[in-house]
Design a protein around this motif. Structure first.
Motif, PDB file in Angstrom:
ATOM      1  N   LEU A  16       0.812  -1.139  -0.027  1.00 40.42           N
ATOM      2  CA  LEU A  16      -0.023   0.012  -0.089  1.00 40.42           C
ATOM      3  C   LEU A  16       0.994   1.414   0.052  1.00 40.42           C
ATOM      4  O   LEU A  16       1.686   1.411   0.768  1.00 40.42           O
ATOM      5  CB  LEU A  16      -0.934  -0.207   1.225  1.00 40.42           C
ATOM      6  CG  LEU A  16      -2.164   1.122   1.269  1.00 40.42           C
ATOM      7  CD1 LEU A  16      -3.054   0.956   0.217  1.00 40.42           C
ATOM      8  CD2 LEU A  16      -2.555   0.718   2.741  1.00 40.42           C
ATOM      9  N   LEU A  17       0.694   2.072  -1.016  1.00 48.48           N
ATOM     10  CA  LEU A  17       1.609   3.284  -1.104  1.00 48.48           C
ATOM     11  C   LEU A  17       2.987   2.999  -1.396  1.00 48.48           C
ATOM     12  O   LEU A  17       3.821   3.591  -1.179  1.00 48.48           O
ATOM     13  CB  LEU A  17       1.672   4.111   0.084  1.00 48.48           C
ATOM     14  CG  LEU A  17      -0.012   4.931   0.428  1.00 48.48           C
ATOM     15  CD1 LEU A  17      -0.006   5.403   1.618  1.00 48.48           C
ATOM     16  CD2 LEU A  17      -0.452   5.401  -0.821  1.00 48.48           C
ATOM     17  N   GLY A  18       3.139   1.748  -1.776  1.00 46.98           N
ATOM     18  CA  GLY A  18       4.625   1.175  -2.274  1.00 46.98           C
ATOM     19  C   GLY A  18       5.439   0.792  -0.840  1.00 46.98           C
ATOM     20  O   GLY A  18       6.608   0.410  -0.956  1.00 46.98           O
ATOM     21  N   VAL A  19       4.850   0.923   0.247  1.00 46.36           N
ATOM     22  CA  VAL A  19       5.836   0.742   1.408  1.00 46.36           C
ATOM     23  C   VAL A  19       5.043  -0.161   2.553  1.00 46.36           C
ATOM     24  O   VAL A  19       5.787  -1.235   2.841  1.00 46.36           O
ATOM     25  CB  VAL A  19       5.714   2.135   2.232  1.00 46.36           C
ATOM     26  CG1 VAL A  19       6.435   2.013   3.584  1.00 46.36           C
ATOM     27  CG2 VAL A  19       6.388   3.292   1.481  1.00 46.36           C
ATOM     28  N   ILE A  20       3.852  -0.061   2.748  1.00 47.06           N
ATOM     29  CA  ILE A  20       3.168  -0.951   3.777  1.00 47.06           C
ATOM     30  C   ILE A  20       2.541  -2.071   3.190  1.00 47.06           C
ATOM     31  O   ILE A  20       1.541  -1.953   2.344  1.00 47.06           O
ATOM     32  CB  ILE A  20       1.959  -0.274   4.595  1.00 47.06           C
ATOM     33  CG1 ILE A  20       2.502   1.158   5.171  1.00 47.06           C
ATOM     34  CG2 ILE A  20       1.467  -1.025   5.609  1.00 47.06           C
ATOM     35  CD1 ILE A  20       1.596   1.890   5.508  1.00 47.06           C
ATOM     36  N   PRO A  21       2.846  -3.468   3.457  1.00 51.24           N
ATOM     37  CA  PRO A  21       2.329  -4.754   2.939  1.00 51.24           C
ATOM     38  C   PRO A  21       0.587  -4.497   3.084  1.00 51.24           C
ATOM     39  O   PRO A  21       0.315  -4.079   4.325  1.00 51.24           O
ATOM     40  CB  PRO A  21       2.825  -5.787   3.959  1.00 51.24           C
ATOM     41  CG  PRO A  21       3.952  -5.199   4.364  1.00 51.24           C
ATOM     42  CD  PRO A  21       3.938  -3.740   4.276  1.00 51.24           C
ATOM     43  N   VAL A  22      -0.110  -4.830   2.258  1.00 51.68           N
ATOM     44  CA  VAL A  22      -1.272  -4.573   2.520  1.00 51.68           C
ATOM     45  C   VAL A  22      -1.977  -5.608   3.502  1.00 51.68           C
ATOM     46  O   VAL A  22      -3.050  -5.174   4.223  1.00 51.68           O
ATOM     47  CB  VAL A  22      -2.018  -5.012   1.131  1.00 51.68           C
ATOM     48  CG1 VAL A  22      -3.748  -5.148   1.160  1.00 51.68           C
ATOM     49  CG2 VAL A  22      -1.634  -4.046  -0.083  1.00 51.68           C
ATOM     50  N   ASP A  23      -1.457  -6.705   3.532  1.00 51.77           N
ATOM     51  CA  ASP A  23      -2.025  -7.887   4.787  1.00 51.77           C
ATOM     52  C   ASP A  23      -1.806  -7.272   6.016  1.00 51.77           C
ATOM     53  O   ASP A  23      -2.742  -7.046   6.942  1.00 51.77           O
ATOM     54  CB  ASP A  23      -1.464  -9.072   4.675  1.00 51.77           C
ATOM     55  CG  ASP A  23      -1.967  -9.893   3.313  1.00 51.77           C
ATOM     56  OD1 ASP A  23      -3.105  -9.504   2.851  1.00 51.77           O
ATOM     57  OD2 ASP A  23      -1.271 -10.591   2.730  1.00 51.77           O
ATOM     58  N   THR A  24      -0.611  -6.658   6.149  1.00 52.58           N
ATOM     59  CA  THR A  24      -0.407  -6.036   7.539  1.00 52.58           C
ATOM     60  C   THR A  24      -1.126  -4.951   7.802  1.00 52.58           C
ATOM     61  O   THR A  24      -1.803  -4.591   8.827  1.00 52.58           O
ATOM     62  CB  THR A  24       1.108  -5.462   7.533  1.00 52.58           C
ATOM     63  OG1 THR A  24       2.053  -6.626   7.168  1.00 52.58           O
ATOM     64  CG2 THR A  24       1.540  -4.950   9.021  1.00 52.58           C
ATOM     65  N   PHE A  25      -1.307  -3.919   6.925  1.00 52.20           N
ATOM     66  CA  PHE A  25      -2.359  -2.794   6.927  1.00 52.20           C
ATOM     67  C   PHE A  25      -3.779  -3.243   7.385  1.00 52.20           C
ATOM     68  O   PHE A  25      -4.390  -2.857   8.402  1.00 52.20           O
ATOM     69  CB  PHE A  25      -2.367  -1.954   5.695  1.00 52.20           C
ATOM     70  CG  PHE A  25      -3.202  -0.853   5.952  1.00 52.20           C
ATOM     71  CD1 PHE A  25      -2.948   0.238   6.496  1.00 52.20           C
ATOM     72  CD2 PHE A  25      -4.470  -0.881   5.258  1.00 52.20           C
ATOM     73  CE1 PHE A  25      -4.127   1.339   6.739  1.00 52.20           C
ATOM     74  CE2 PHE A  25      -5.287   0.248   5.131  1.00 52.20           C
ATOM     75  CZ  PHE A  25      -5.111   1.285   5.731  1.00 52.20           C
ATOM     76  N   LYS A  26      -4.342  -4.246   6.616  1.00 52.99           N
ATOM     77  CA  LYS A  26      -5.700  -4.844   6.822  1.00 52.99           C
ATOM     78  C   LYS A  26      -5.888  -5.288   8.409  1.00 52.99           C
ATOM     79  O   LYS A  26      -6.776  -5.015   8.985  1.00 52.99           O
ATOM     80  CB  LYS A  26      -6.095  -5.688   5.752  1.00 52.99           C
ATOM     81  CG  LYS A  26      -6.359  -5.033   4.593  1.00 52.99           C
ATOM     82  CD  LYS A  26      -6.655  -6.277   3.586  1.00 52.99           C
ATOM     83  CE  LYS A  26      -8.248  -6.783   3.828  1.00 52.99           C
ATOM     84  NZ  LYS A  26      -8.487  -7.724   2.645  1.00 52.99           N
TER      85      LYS A  26
END
Length: 100
Positions: free
Chosen positions: A41-51
Motif C-alpha cells: 500500500l503506497l509502495g511501503v506498507i504490505p496490504v495484509d499487515t495494514f488490513k
C-alpha cells in the motif's frame, strides 16, 4: 489540543466518520490489489499487515461483541490502555499549558 469546543466536536465527528468509512472499505474489500501488482500500500506498507492492523483497531467490532455479551480480555485491555493513553496525554498537555 484546542480550546475551541466547536472545533473539537467537529474534529471528533470527522474522526468517527473516517473510522466508519474505513470499516466500509474493509467490508467491501477495497484494498484488494491485483496479483500482478506489488502487494504494498503506497509502495511501503504490505496490504495484509495494514488490513490486520486496521481490523484490530476497529472499536465498532468490539462494541458489537460486547452487545452480544462476549467479553474478551484482549478487547478490554485494548480499550483501557487506549483510554489511559489519551488521559495521560490530556494531563501532560494541561500541565504544559499551566507553565506557559
Amino acid at each position: 489540543f484546542t480550546r475551541d469546543t466547536m472545533f473539537a466536536g467537529m474534529a471528533t465527528s470527522l474522526g468517527l466518520l473516517m473510522v466508519f468509512i474505513l470499516k466500509l472499505c474493509l467490508m467491501w474489500d477495497i484494498f484488494q490489489i491485483p496479483a500482478d501488482q506489488p502487494q504494498k500500500l503506497l509502495g511501503v506498507i504490505p496490504v495484509d499487515t495494514f488490513k490486520s492492523a486496521v481490523e484490530y483497531m476497529m472499536i465498532i467490532d468490539y462494541m458489537d461483541d460486547f452487545s452480544k455479551g462476549i467479553v474478551d480480555t484482549r478487547y478490554v485491555i485494548f480499550l483501557v490502555s487506549g483510554a489511559a493513553l489519551f488521559l495521560f496525554s490530556a494531563v501532560r498537555i494541561l500541565q504544559q499549558r499551566k507553565w506557559r
